[in-house]
Design a protein around this motif. Sequence first.
Motif, PDB file in Angstrom:
ATOM      1  N   SER A  56       8.607   2.611  46.006  1.00  0.00           N
ATOM      2  CA  SER A  56       7.771   1.548  46.574  1.00  0.00           C
ATOM      3  C   SER A  56       8.451   0.868  47.747  1.00  0.00           C
ATOM      4  O   SER A  56       9.665   1.011  47.976  1.00  0.00           O
ATOM      5  CB  SER A  56       7.461   0.492  45.506  1.00  0.00           C
ATOM      6  OG  SER A  56       8.595  -0.359  45.300  1.00  0.00           O
ATOM      7  N   SER A  57       7.669   0.098  48.455  1.00  0.00           N
ATOM      8  CA  SER A  57       8.228  -0.852  49.409  1.00  0.00           C
ATOM      9  C   SER A  57       8.924  -1.965  48.631  1.00  0.00           C
ATOM     10  O   SER A  57       8.809  -2.055  47.407  1.00  0.00           O
ATOM     11  CB  SER A  57       7.122  -1.419  50.305  1.00  0.00           C
ATOM     12  OG  SER A  57       6.052  -1.898  49.527  1.00  0.00           O
ATOM     13  N   ILE A  58       9.648  -2.821  49.335  1.00  0.00           N
ATOM     14  CA  ILE A  58      10.387  -3.896  48.668  1.00  0.00           C
ATOM     15  C   ILE A  58       9.423  -4.887  48.025  1.00  0.00           C
ATOM     16  O   ILE A  58       8.461  -5.334  48.641  1.00  0.00           O
ATOM     17  CB  ILE A  58      11.306  -4.613  49.671  1.00  0.00           C
ATOM     18  CG1 ILE A  58      12.372  -3.632  50.183  1.00  0.00           C
ATOM     19  CG2 ILE A  58      11.982  -5.821  49.031  1.00  0.00           C
ATOM     20  CD1 ILE A  58      13.253  -4.210  51.256  1.00  0.00           C
ATOM     21  N   GLN A  59       9.644  -5.180  46.764  1.00  0.00           N
ATOM     22  CA  GLN A  59       8.856  -6.133  45.985  1.00  0.00           C
ATOM     23  C   GLN A  59       7.343  -5.941  46.156  1.00  0.00           C
ATOM     24  O   GLN A  59       6.630  -6.844  46.603  1.00  0.00           O
ATOM     25  CB  GLN A  59       9.257  -7.560  46.364  1.00  0.00           C
ATOM     26  CG  GLN A  59      10.685  -7.901  45.969  1.00  0.00           C
ATOM     27  CD  GLN A  59      11.022  -9.362  46.175  1.00  0.00           C
ATOM     28  OE1 GLN A  59      10.552 -10.007  47.117  1.00  0.00           O
ATOM     29  NE2 GLN A  59      11.842  -9.908  45.293  1.00  0.00           N
ATOM     30  N   GLU A 104      -1.361   8.985  57.464  1.00  0.00           N
ATOM     31  CA  GLU A 104      -0.902   9.255  58.825  1.00  0.00           C
ATOM     32  C   GLU A 104      -1.009   8.003  59.688  1.00  0.00           C
ATOM     33  O   GLU A 104      -0.172   7.750  60.549  1.00  0.00           O
ATOM     34  CB  GLU A 104      -1.714  10.393  59.446  1.00  0.00           C
ATOM     35  CG  GLU A 104      -1.436  11.752  58.823  1.00  0.00           C
ATOM     36  CD  GLU A 104      -2.171  12.863  59.531  1.00  0.00           C
ATOM     37  OE1 GLU A 104      -2.816  12.580  60.582  1.00  0.00           O
ATOM     38  OE2 GLU A 104      -2.116  14.010  59.059  1.00  0.00           O
ATOM     39  N   GLU A 105      -2.042   7.217  59.442  1.00  0.00           N
ATOM     40  CA  GLU A 105      -2.237   5.998  60.216  1.00  0.00           C
ATOM     41  C   GLU A 105      -1.361   4.854  59.721  1.00  0.00           C
ATOM     42  O   GLU A 105      -1.108   3.898  60.453  1.00  0.00           O
ATOM     43  CB  GLU A 105      -3.705   5.555  60.149  1.00  0.00           C
ATOM     44  CG  GLU A 105      -4.700   6.552  60.733  1.00  0.00           C
ATOM     45  CD  GLU A 105      -4.961   7.733  59.813  1.00  0.00           C
ATOM     46  OE1 GLU A 105      -4.704   7.607  58.579  1.00  0.00           O
ATOM     47  OE2 GLU A 105      -5.395   8.791  60.308  1.00  0.00           O
ATOM     48  N   ASN A 106      -0.893   4.952  58.491  1.00  0.00           N
ATOM     49  CA  ASN A 106      -0.102   3.890  57.876  1.00  0.00           C
ATOM     50  C   ASN A 106       1.064   4.519  57.105  1.00  0.00           C
ATOM     51  O   ASN A 106       1.078   4.533  55.873  1.00  0.00           O
ATOM     52  CB  ASN A 106      -0.989   3.073  56.931  1.00  0.00           C
ATOM     53  CG  ASN A 106      -0.323   1.778  56.494  1.00  0.00           C
ATOM     54  OD1 ASN A 106       0.555   1.243  57.175  1.00  0.00           O
ATOM     55  ND2 ASN A 106      -0.741   1.266  55.343  1.00  0.00           N
ATOM     56  N   PRO A 107       2.065   5.034  57.812  1.00  0.00           N
ATOM     57  CA  PRO A 107       3.165   5.751  57.158  1.00  0.00           C
ATOM     58  C   PRO A 107       4.154   4.827  56.475  1.00  0.00           C
ATOM     59  O   PRO A 107       4.208   3.621  56.743  1.00  0.00           O
ATOM     60  CB  PRO A 107       3.825   6.509  58.317  1.00  0.00           C
ATOM     61  CG  PRO A 107       3.546   5.651  59.516  1.00  0.00           C
ATOM     62  CD  PRO A 107       2.183   5.054  59.285  1.00  0.00           C
ATOM     63  N   PHE A 108       4.923   5.414  55.599  1.00  0.00           N
ATOM     64  CA  PHE A 108       5.899   4.695  54.774  1.00  0.00           C
ATOM     65  C   PHE A 108       7.254   5.378  54.921  1.00  0.00           C
ATOM     66  O   PHE A 108       7.380   6.583  54.677  1.00  0.00           O
ATOM     67  CB  PHE A 108       5.422   4.733  53.314  1.00  0.00           C
ATOM     68  CG  PHE A 108       6.368   4.170  52.288  1.00  0.00           C
ATOM     69  CD1 PHE A 108       7.185   3.080  52.554  1.00  0.00           C
ATOM     70  CD2 PHE A 108       6.412   4.725  51.015  1.00  0.00           C
ATOM     71  CE1 PHE A 108       8.037   2.558  51.592  1.00  0.00           C
ATOM     72  CE2 PHE A 108       7.254   4.213  50.036  1.00  0.00           C
ATOM     73  CZ  PHE A 108       8.073   3.129  50.331  1.00  0.00           C
ATOM     74  N   ASP A 109       8.283   4.634  55.310  1.00  0.00           N
ATOM     75  CA  ASP A 109       9.627   5.189  55.464  1.00  0.00           C
ATOM     76  C   ASP A 109      10.342   5.187  54.112  1.00  0.00           C
ATOM     77  O   ASP A 109      10.591   4.121  53.529  1.00  0.00           O
ATOM     78  CB  ASP A 109      10.442   4.375  56.465  1.00  0.00           C
ATOM     79  CG  ASP A 109      10.010   4.629  57.902  1.00  0.00           C
ATOM     80  OD1 ASP A 109       9.341   5.653  58.152  1.00  0.00           O
ATOM     81  OD2 ASP A 109      10.340   3.810  58.767  1.00  0.00           O
ATOM     82  N   SER A 185      14.255   5.260  47.915  1.00  0.00           N
ATOM     83  CA  SER A 185      13.808   3.874  47.961  1.00  0.00           C
ATOM     84  C   SER A 185      13.026   3.615  49.243  1.00  0.00           C
ATOM     85  O   SER A 185      13.015   4.433  50.158  1.00  0.00           O
ATOM     86  CB  SER A 185      15.006   2.912  47.905  1.00  0.00           C
ATOM     87  OG  SER A 185      15.540   2.696  49.207  1.00  0.00           O
ATOM     88  N   GLY A 186      12.429   2.434  49.302  1.00  0.00           N
ATOM     89  CA  GLY A 186      11.703   2.021  50.497  1.00  0.00           C
ATOM     90  C   GLY A 186      12.361   0.853  51.196  1.00  0.00           C
ATOM     91  O   GLY A 186      11.685   0.122  51.928  1.00  0.00           O
ATOM     92  N   ILE A 187      13.680   0.675  51.034  1.00  0.00           N
ATOM     93  CA  ILE A 187      14.305  -0.544  51.544  1.00  0.00           C
ATOM     94  C   ILE A 187      14.354  -0.624  53.069  1.00  0.00           C
ATOM     95  O   ILE A 187      14.486  -1.720  53.616  1.00  0.00           O
ATOM     96  CB  ILE A 187      15.722  -0.745  50.969  1.00  0.00           C
ATOM     97  CG1 ILE A 187      16.686   0.323  51.494  1.00  0.00           C
ATOM     98  CG2 ILE A 187      15.707  -0.786  49.469  1.00  0.00           C
ATOM     99  CD1 ILE A 187      18.138  -0.040  51.242  1.00  0.00           C
ATOM    100  N   LEU A 188      14.240   0.509  53.769  1.00  0.00           N
ATOM    101  CA  LEU A 188      14.286   0.465  55.228  1.00  0.00           C
ATOM    102  C   LEU A 188      12.902   0.481  55.870  1.00  0.00           C
ATOM    103  O   LEU A 188      12.788   0.490  57.098  1.00  0.00           O
ATOM    104  CB  LEU A 188      15.115   1.630  55.784  1.00  0.00           C
ATOM    105  CG  LEU A 188      16.616   1.603  55.495  1.00  0.00           C
ATOM    106  CD1 LEU A 188      17.322   2.709  56.283  1.00  0.00           C
ATOM    107  CD2 LEU A 188      17.231   0.252  55.820  1.00  0.00           C
ATOM    108  N   ASP A 189      11.861   0.494  55.042  1.00  0.00           N
ATOM    109  CA  ASP A 189      10.517   0.472  55.612  1.00  0.00           C
ATOM    110  C   ASP A 189      10.252  -0.876  56.271  1.00  0.00           C
ATOM    111  O   ASP A 189      10.421  -1.923  55.648  1.00  0.00           O
ATOM    112  CB  ASP A 189       9.467   0.732  54.532  1.00  0.00           C
ATOM    113  CG  ASP A 189       8.067   0.802  55.117  1.00  0.00           C
ATOM    114  OD1 ASP A 189       7.788   1.760  55.857  1.00  0.00           O
ATOM    115  OD2 ASP A 189       7.276  -0.123  54.851  1.00  0.00           O
ATOM    116  N   ALA A 190       9.865  -0.834  57.536  1.00  0.00           N
ATOM    117  CA  ALA A 190       9.651  -2.064  58.301  1.00  0.00           C
ATOM    118  C   ALA A 190       8.191  -2.266  58.670  1.00  0.00           C
ATOM    119  O   ALA A 190       7.870  -3.072  59.548  1.00  0.00           O
ATOM    120  CB  ALA A 190      10.514  -2.050  59.566  1.00  0.00           C
TER     121      ALA A 190
END
Length: 241
Positions: A56-59, A104-109, A185-190
């Motif tokens: 997941s993304s953070i929290q 594709e329009e809303n990607p997740f790092d 993890s998703g901790i670097l997703d901005a």
Amino acid sequence: MNTRTALTTITLGLIGTPLLAGTTVYTDRDYMTSGFFSMDPAVRGDNDGREINRVSSIQPFGVFDENTYLEFNDYDWSTLGGPVDSAVFRIEVVSGGFGADSSEENPFDISLHSLSQDPWTTIDPTLFSGPASYQGFAADQINSASVISTTSVGGAGIYEWDITSLVNDWIANGDANFAQTIALSGILDASGGTFLQGLVNSTSPSLIGDEVIGQIVVVPAPAGLLSFAAFGVIASRRRRG
């Protein structure tokens, strides 16, 4: 043949180019932790009937992060004999449900981390907070300093992370300095979005055999001869057995 390790031939698509042999190492245990889990155990996914793991993304939605862990302890990395030129982690990304998938329009790092401790033996699955809990482990181990590679995930599909440096550390040091387990993890997703992205669980009871479970493709070939695009023709989809 060991179902977790297979020799695979890779075609580069170049006329007259010799075929290069690669080794595919399959995860021997994969599992996840999540702030959405409110009942024992806090660690889930290894042979417990769970359909998918998630990251997941953070929290997400105000709860603690979701992280997935994959072990590669059953393979003797020292048998490779020395540094390799390419090592790629691959896994199939699927829907995580709850309307929080990437696109594709809303990607997740999604970032891949090295670990210095084994989460399976370090995390107390009965605890939901504190130093020995999954939250304590994540606070200590899952941070920007432990990131090896980050890949942008745009919906369902098969994705890759370059982990050559980490595998070479495993070959050189064994488990002296590193756990032979990775974390996602998703901790670097901005992006600022909320994601609950699904990952194929190698022990899901509904696997039909053509899913790409967590695996590391190692190619001890001359530097510069391989393109990651070549991995698209690897016939390595296999259920963990």
